[in-house]
Design a protein around this motif. Structure first.
Motif, PDB file in Angstrom:
ATOM      1  N   UNK A  49       0.838  -1.209   0.000  1.00 31.80           N
ATOM      2  CA  UNK A  49       0.000   0.000   0.000  1.00 31.80           C
ATOM      3  C   UNK A  49       0.869   1.254   0.000  1.00 31.80           C
ATOM      4  N   UNK A  50       0.432   2.243  -0.726  1.00 34.06           N
ATOM      5  CA  UNK A  50       1.206   3.483  -0.800  1.00 34.06           C
ATOM      6  C   UNK A  50       1.295   4.113   0.581  1.00 34.06           C
ATOM      7  N   UNK A  51       2.521   4.438   1.037  1.00 32.69           N
ATOM      8  CA  UNK A  51       2.670   5.036   2.373  1.00 32.69           C
ATOM      9  C   UNK A  51       2.079   6.448   2.407  1.00 32.69           C
ATOM     10  N   UNK A  52       1.454   6.771   3.521  1.00 38.11           N
ATOM     11  CA  UNK A  52       0.888   8.113   3.675  1.00 38.11           C
ATOM     12  C   UNK A  52       1.837   9.053   4.394  1.00 38.11           C
ATOM     13  N   UNK A  53       2.805   8.486   5.112  1.00 39.54           N
ATOM     14  CA  UNK A  53       3.779   9.305   5.830  1.00 39.54           C
ATOM     15  C   UNK A  53       5.151   8.625   5.707  1.00 39.54           C
ATOM     16  N   UNK A  54       6.175   9.391   5.391  1.00 40.12           N
ATOM     17  CA  UNK A  54       7.554   8.876   5.339  1.00 40.12           C
ATOM     18  C   UNK A  54       8.445   9.815   6.127  1.00 40.12           C
ATOM     19  N   UNK A  55       9.600   9.308   6.533  1.00 39.04           N
ATOM     20  CA  UNK A  55      10.537  10.098   7.325  1.00 39.04           C
ATOM     21  C   UNK A  55      11.471  10.880   6.411  1.00 39.04           C
ATOM     22  N   UNK A  56      12.309  11.728   7.036  1.00 37.31           N
ATOM     23  CA  UNK A  56      13.288  12.490   6.274  1.00 37.31           C
ATOM     24  C   UNK A  56      14.327  11.575   5.642  1.00 37.31           C
ATOM     25  N   UNK A  57      14.543  10.380   6.236  1.00 32.67           N
ATOM     26  CA  UNK A  57      15.515   9.441   5.690  1.00 32.67           C
ATOM     27  C   UNK A  57      15.164   9.006   4.282  1.00 32.67           C
ATOM     28  N   UNK A  58      13.872   8.952   3.940  1.00 33.75           N
ATOM     29  CA  UNK A  58      13.468   8.557   2.598  1.00 33.75           C
ATOM     30  C   UNK A  58      13.964   9.561   1.568  1.00 33.75           C
ATOM     31  N   UNK A  59      13.914  10.847   1.910  1.00 36.22           N
ATOM     32  CA  UNK A  59      14.428  11.862   0.993  1.00 36.22           C
ATOM     33  C   UNK A  59      15.945  11.764   0.881  1.00 36.22           C
ATOM     34  N   UNK A  60      16.601  11.460   2.004  1.00 31.69           N
ATOM     35  CA  UNK A  60      18.066  11.311   1.957  1.00 31.69           C
ATOM     36  C   UNK A  60      18.451  10.110   1.100  1.00 31.69           C
ATOM     37  N   UNK A  61      17.698   8.997   1.215  1.00 26.17           N
ATOM     38  CA  UNK A  61      18.006   7.823   0.399  1.00 26.17           C
ATOM     39  C   UNK A  61      17.766   8.109  -1.076  1.00 26.17           C
ATOM     40  N   UNK A  62      16.709   8.865  -1.373  1.00 26.40           N
ATOM     41  CA  UNK A  62      16.463   9.236  -2.761  1.00 26.40           C
ATOM     42  C   UNK A  62      17.586  10.117  -3.302  1.00 26.40           C
ATOM     43  N   UNK A  63      18.058  11.040  -2.465  1.00 29.94           N
ATOM     44  CA  UNK A  63      19.171  11.901  -2.887  1.00 29.94           C
ATOM     45  C   UNK A  63      20.440  11.082  -3.107  1.00 29.94           C
ATOM     46  N   UNK A  64      20.698  10.114  -2.205  1.00 30.10           N
ATOM     47  CA  UNK A  64      21.889   9.258  -2.343  1.00 30.10           C
ATOM     48  C   UNK A  64      21.813   8.421  -3.614  1.00 30.10           C
ATOM     49  N   UNK A  65      20.643   7.840  -3.895  1.00 31.44           N
ATOM     50  CA  UNK A  65      20.480   7.032  -5.102  1.00 31.44           C
ATOM     51  C   UNK A  65      20.694   7.884  -6.352  1.00 31.44           C
ATOM     52  N   UNK A  66      20.162   9.123  -6.348  1.00 30.99           N
ATOM     53  CA  UNK A  66      20.347  10.015  -7.492  1.00 30.99           C
ATOM     54  C   UNK A  66      21.809  10.386  -7.664  1.00 30.99           C
ATOM     55  N   UNK A 124      16.598  18.505  -3.650  1.00 28.38           N
ATOM     56  CA  UNK A 124      17.970  18.199  -3.273  1.00 28.38           C
ATOM     57  C   UNK A 124      18.530  17.026  -4.077  1.00 28.38           C
ATOM     58  N   UNK A 125      17.679  16.031  -4.378  1.00 24.07           N
ATOM     59  CA  UNK A 125      18.119  14.905  -5.199  1.00 24.07           C
ATOM     60  C   UNK A 125      18.353  15.355  -6.631  1.00 24.07           C
ATOM     61  N   UNK A 126      17.443  16.184  -7.170  1.00 25.50           N
ATOM     62  CA  UNK A 126      17.578  16.649  -8.546  1.00 25.50           C
ATOM     63  C   UNK A 126      18.810  17.515  -8.722  1.00 25.50           C
ATOM     64  N   UNK A 127      19.045  18.452  -7.789  1.00 27.16           N
ATOM     65  CA  UNK A 127      20.212  19.337  -7.897  1.00 27.16           C
ATOM     66  C   UNK A 127      21.491  18.528  -7.773  1.00 27.16           C
ATOM     67  N   UNK A 128      21.515  17.569  -6.841  1.00 28.82           N
ATOM     68  CA  UNK A 128      22.704  16.727  -6.674  1.00 28.82           C
ATOM     69  C   UNK A 128      22.991  15.941  -7.945  1.00 28.82           C
ATOM     70  N   UNK A 129      21.949  15.373  -8.550  1.00 33.57           N
ATOM     71  CA  UNK A 129      22.118  14.589  -9.786  1.00 33.57           C
ATOM     72  C   UNK A 129      22.654  15.469 -10.913  1.00 33.57           C
ATOM     73  N   UNK A 130      22.032  16.651 -11.101  1.00 32.53           N
ATOM     74  CA  UNK A 130      22.446  17.540 -12.191  1.00 32.53           C
ATOM     75  C   UNK A 130      23.877  18.022 -11.988  1.00 32.53           C
ATOM     76  N   UNK A 131      24.210  18.424 -10.765  1.00 32.79           N
ATOM     77  CA  UNK A 131      25.545  18.979 -10.509  1.00 32.79           C
ATOM     78  C   UNK A 131      26.636  17.922 -10.689  1.00 32.79           C
ATOM     79  N   UNK A 132      26.411  16.708 -10.160  1.00 33.06           N
ATOM     80  CA  UNK A 132      27.426  15.657 -10.260  1.00 33.06           C
ATOM     81  C   UNK A 132      27.639  15.259 -11.714  1.00 33.06           C
ATOM     82  N   UNK A 133      26.542  15.073 -12.462  1.00 30.38           N
ATOM     83  CA  UNK A 133      26.665  14.671 -13.870  1.00 30.38           C
ATOM     84  C   UNK A 133      27.299  15.783 -14.694  1.00 30.38           C
ATOM     85  N   UNK A 134      26.950  17.032 -14.409  1.00 30.40           N
ATOM     86  CA  UNK A 134      27.566  18.158 -15.123  1.00 30.40           C
ATOM     87  C   UNK A 134      29.054  18.241 -14.817  1.00 30.40           C
TER      88      UNK A 134
END
Length: 810
Positions: free
Chosen positions: A96-113, A160-170
């Protein structure tokens, strides 16, 4: 060192502020983070497919080069990243789609990006200068640039994930350009930096838009919850209730209050059409203009909103009235999905309103239709193009005046009730029987389209008068004369038919009474007699006009006023008006009299209608108004003069100018002039009368509604027209000591006037008992023979002085 630390912290705060796309408490932001992750996962299959496709293209480019093995190893890492991303998406899809996630989920998404950007950033470093072929270089550049753009926008909901991805690839691409030959590719490096900046700016703008949408949705949801709480509180504490219908017209989720009112279960209501709940048998009664259930059905069919629609309903065998307000509901696609509204039980209020309508349309003594309702039905027949195939009967009782004069009005009222019941039993159910006033009745008989059929009904009506009326043990023989006019033979409009029926009635009376006559052209003889009297009236007015000019000239030259306001054959009498509480004289009502040189003193009831028919009432009324104001200006300042205005004067359209002129030349204070009007004037031309009365009130004069309560009365007039006083008709006053119903009506009129801040004057008081009753009821003013008859000016003034010295009662 401290300076650079502060600047670094300041820049970090600025950057963090750009990444902060919403402001809310912890519980709400956890839900927002879930929406951010959900938006990324929604695009995961597409981004993984793009990564796999680009990997295959690159392996094909470097198939026969020395860098193929390096690219192959690179592709293994990228494939691993694609696999991990796809597996995470598949795993998340099954849950089921989560209705609440922690800040760690955003950090993991940023790390993966970031990891994905590092993998893609290594590619140009390894291969950018491997092929001097410009086509391969352009293809590689296009792929890297496309991955920068695609990844930036795919990750835009987590800036933060998008900026990190763009900056690293650039950064990886810039290193590759520097490593090749910066002098040769400086323009490419500059363009890449510009693209990266634009993408970062677009990512931040898109993220803030996404955050604003999240905030708006959260606010809307909060407001919806608040509205739901308020509505629940409304239903719990208010007398109204809420209701909803689905698109098919059935109740949806009926509230507890609605269920308790109907005394049924929700299942029974939700399977019954909403309109079927109401009382169709009682939805149409004769003094309700439109069928309310039909109106409801039309609104539901046409999907038009409605307000305060009152509909009858049967609940446990008792009739109730519900007031409904609703509007159609549309979904976000503008599709109709049902109705939502509010209801209230207005049974007590509406029953009272119906009773007032009944009093306005029906005679209070006999419960028959009154003159107003009768004429309205005739007009309705004309508007509906049904002015045919019916017969109009005018009935006038014979010898009724003798009963009133010898036995009193109380006995006369009992006779009228008895006659009304007899007539009701004689006419058919679809015939309309009305009391026009006094001892006059009228019948609209449908289907009597021949003289023979009308004669049969007329004879049946006469037969009802054969047996005497037994009142208090006395046999009173009452007869009846009937005038008959056939529609459309004797008139194809209301006015002509009424006039001809009236002529036929006079012919029946002239024929010896207790008979009936049809209208015939020869009946114009009666009209000719009226014409002779009319000619005499015109001659009297011409004489009056010549004399009046001389008198007015003498008034202006030497200010000598005649002792009695008499000019030619016309004379003004004055009847005192008394304040009941203090028994002081407050003024006089001016009443015109005609002294015919041959016929003597002609009663106003005989010549005023004739004057109104011929419009001669206009000059007569103007003269009465001006002369009365002149004499009233010489009275004590606390005395008023009351003057009757005819509907004909209003139709002329210059009443306001005449009143203004009379006040100017007489120098009478406007508040000392009281103009009396009848409700027939208001009925004939509602809009024009309202404008004229409003203009008169602006002059400062007072407006009194005469003969209130005699059957025309409508609360709409009291609310709409600028009135100062209600005059209670003498028919109620004379019945006060004998009829509790008359006392109740008088009380109701006085209370209504008090509520509307209007004065009241009772007319026709002839005894101390009537005066005492009216004073106890709170009636403010009074007039009648008990306080003083209409008299010439000097006699009226003398009588007023004697009255103030010797009051009638304590």
């Amino acid at each position: 060192m401290d300076y650079f630390t502060k600047r670094w912290r300041y820049a970090a705060r600025i950057l963090a502020a750009q990444f902060r796309i919403y402001e809310a408490d912890a519980g709400v932001t956890a839900g927002f983070r879930a929406q951010q992750i959900k938006a990324i996962l929604r695009l995961t299959p597409l981004t993984m497919l793009a990564n796999a496709f680009n990997t295959c293209v690159l392996l094909a480019i470097y198939w026969n080069t020395s860098y193929f093995y390096a690219v192959s190893i690179w592709s293994i890492f990228l494939t691993l990243a694609i696999f991990l991303g796809t597996r995470a998406w598949l795993k998340q899809r099954k849950l089921p789609a989560p209705t609440h996630v922690s800040k760690g989920a955003l950090k993991r998404a940023t790390l993966h990006a970031t990891v994905l950007a590092i993998i893609w950033g290594m590619l140009p470093i390894l291969t950018f200068n491997s092929h001097p072929d410009s086509a391969n270089t352009l293809l590689l550049t296009t792929i890297c640039t496309g991955m920068i753009c695609a990844g930036g926008f795919a990750l835009a909901t987590v800036p933060q994930a998008a900026i990190s991805y763009v900056c690293v690839l650039t950064l990886g691409c810039e290193i590759a350009i520097f490593q090749d030959d910066i002098a040769r590719n400086w323009n490419l490096a500059l363009l890449l930096l510009l693209y990266a900046f634009i993408i970062c700016f677009a990512v931040i703008a898109s993220a803030k838009t996404f955050g604003a949408r999240l905030m708006a949705e959260a606010t809307a949801e909060h407001q919806q919850q608040l509205v739901s709480l308020l509505l629940h509180d409304f239903e719990s504490h208010a007398s109204d209730w809420l209701w909803e219908l689905n698109a098919s017209g059935f109740l949806h989720a009926p509230s507890k209050k609605l269920l308790s009112l109907l005394g049924t279960r929700a299942g029974g209501l939700t399977h019954t059409p909403f309109t079927a709940l109401f009382d169709a048998d009682y939805s149409r009664i004769e003094f309700i203009d439109n069928n309310p259930i039909t109106q409801l059905e039309q609104h539901l069919l046409n999907r038009t909103p409605f307000r305060e629609l009152v509909i009858p309903i049967q609940i446990h065998g008792e009739r109730h009235w519900w007031q409904l307000t609703a509007k159609p509901l549309l979904n976000n696609k503008e599709q109709f999905i049902g109705w939502r509204g509010v209801g209230a039980d207005v049974t007590h209020k509406y029953n009272a309103e119906l009773e007032m309508r009944r009093l306005a349309n029906f005679d209070s003594l006999t419960n028959l239709a009154n003159r107003h309702y009768f004429y309205m039905q005739l007009e309705a027949l004309k508007k509906q193009n049904q002015f045919s195939c019916f017969t109009l009967f005018f009935l006038d009782l014979d010898n009724f005046k003798n009963v009133n004069d010898s036995l009193g009005h109380g006995v006369g009222d009992l006779v009228l009730k008895n006659i009304a019941q007899r007539l009701l039993k004689t006419v058919r159910s679809n015939d309309l029987l009305a009391r026009l006033g006094g001892d006059e009745f009228a019948i609209i008989s449908h289907g009597e389209d021949s003289a023979t059929q009308a004669s049969v009904l007329a004879q049946r009506l006469l037969n009802t008068f054969v047996a005497p009326c037994v009142i208090d043990g006395k046999n009173l023989q009452i007869g009846c004369s009937i005038g008959i006019a056939l529609a459309p033979d004797h008139g194809n409009d209301t006015e002509t038919l009424l006039k001809n029926a009236d002529m036929a009635l006079y012919a029946a009376k002239s024929a010896g009474r207790n008979t009936f006559r049809f209208y015939e052209p020869g009946m114009e003889i009666v009209a000719q007699q009226k014409l002779h009297l009319l000619n005499d009236m015109r001659a009297a007015l011409e004489e009056h006009a010549a004399t009046n000019k001389l008198l007015n000239k003498r008034f202006s030259e030497d200010l000598v006023w005649p002792q009695t306001p008499i000019v030619g054959q016309f004379e003004i009498f004055f009847q005192p008006q008394i304040k009941l509480a203090t028994q002081e004289v407050i003024g006089f009502e001016a009443l015109i009299r005609w002294r015919h040189p041959e016929l003597g003193l002609i009663p106003p009831a005989q010549f005023i209608p004739l004057a109104e028919e011929s419009n001669l009432i206009v000059p007569i009324g103007t003269w009465v108004l001006v002369e009365s104001c002149k004499y009233a200006a010489k009275w004590p300042n606390n005395w008023r003069v009351a003057i009757n205005l005819s509907a004909v004067q209003f139709r002329e359209g210059n009443v306001v100018d005449i009143v203004r002129w009379a006040l100017q030349i007489s120098r009478l204070a406007p508040e000392r002039l009281e103009l009396e009007i009848t409700e027939s004037l208001l009925i004939q031309d509602n809009i024009s009368a309202q404008e004229t009365l409003t203009a008169l009130r602006k002059l400062g004069v007072r407006i009194a509604l005469d003969d209130f309560g005699t059957g025309y009365s409508s609360l709409a007039y009291l609310r709409t027209f600028p009135l100062n006083k209600l005059k209670i008709d003498r028919s109620f006053v004379s019945a006060l000591s004998k009829d509790t119903g008359a006392l109740a009506i008088v009380n109701a009129i006085i209370q209504l006037a008090d509520a509307l801040m209007l004065d009241t004057t009772a007319e026709g008081i002839e005894s101390q008992v009537e005066a005492e009753i009216l004073r106890s009821c709170g009636c403010s003013d009074a007039q009648g023979f008990y306080f003083g008859k209409p008299l010439p000016l000097q006699d009226a003034l003398s009588h007023a002085r004697q009255f103030e010295q010797h009051p009638k009662f304590d």
